[in-house]
Design a protein around this motif. Structure first.
Motif: not given
Length: 231
Positions: A183-190, A91-95, A177-179
């Protein structure tokens, strides 16, 4: 993923054949042979309390059948927390890409109005203390404190105005790009958290017979420890 530990076992089978001829019994020599079987020890990469044991000794099972389940905590809680974190980061990335929503802009405007009022008050106090200092009614330290208060109020207002401008225009590319990386890190963690949770439910990928169950429900099972042996 279930880890299977295999062991070959050999059983001795004594065959006795008795033939009846007419009314007279005649016994034939016994025949001895060998039947080879294969033990499959079922274990999980995870550890935990055995919550449900879904098979029993001697039961015929089919490939894909669930054998047992370990306590899903804390893995289940970790999956939920990771999912919530990933949702918030997306959501933060979309904003950041689209520009902040009107509710965020309205919040900045309200904070700017408050900061303006605080700055005006700080300026008045500083001017008043400056006059008092010139008449030697107060010391230098008291005047310096009011000057500091004014500078802090001014800095806060400038920071809020900068945030409002960025919110209206959208974040800069490097921040986006940082955000995206977050997101990618959180996807891998999930993915990892879900994999850990899946280890708590153990199924078989072969048709077999349950030779023995090695644990009872509510007992603690260490990672890699066989719970069931199949034949």
């Amino acid at each position: 993923m279930v880890r299977l530990t295999k062991l070959c076992a050999t059983y001795s089978l004594l065959l006795l054949i008795t033939l009846l001829t007419g009314c007279k019994e005649a016994s034939q020599p016994s025949l001895q042979g060998w039947i080879e079987g294969r033990y499959i020890y079922i274990s999980s990469r995870a550890s935990g309390i055995l919550k449900s044991l879904n098979v029993e000794r001697g039961q015929h099972i089919k490939s894909g059948q669930q054998l047992y389940q370990l306590d899903k905590m804390p893995e289940e809680s970790i999956v939920k927390q990771t999912q919530a974190k990933l949702t918030a980061q997306k959501q933060t990335l979309q904003d950041m890409i689209k520009g902040s929503r009107q509710t965020i802009i309205a919040s900045y405007l309200a904070q700017i109005n408050e900061a303006n009022a605080n700055l005006k008050l700080a300026k008045l106090n500083y001017q008043r203390y400056k006059t008092l200092y010139e008449t030697k009614a107060i010391g230098r330290s008291e005047l310096d404190q009011k000057r500091t208060d004014y500078d802090v109020a001014l800095g806060k207002l400038n920071s809020l105005e900068s945030n409002l401008k960025e919110a209206k225009l959208g974040s800069r590319m490097h921040a986006i790009l940082a955000q995206e990386a977050h997101v990618k890190d959180s996807e891998n963690a999930l993915i990892q958290a879900q994999w850990q949770l899946n280890q708590k439910t153990v199924s078989t990928n072969v048709n077999a017979v349950v030779f023995d169950t090695l644990f009872k429900e509510d007992e603690y099972v260490s990672a890699g420890q066989p719970v069931i042996s199949l034949l």
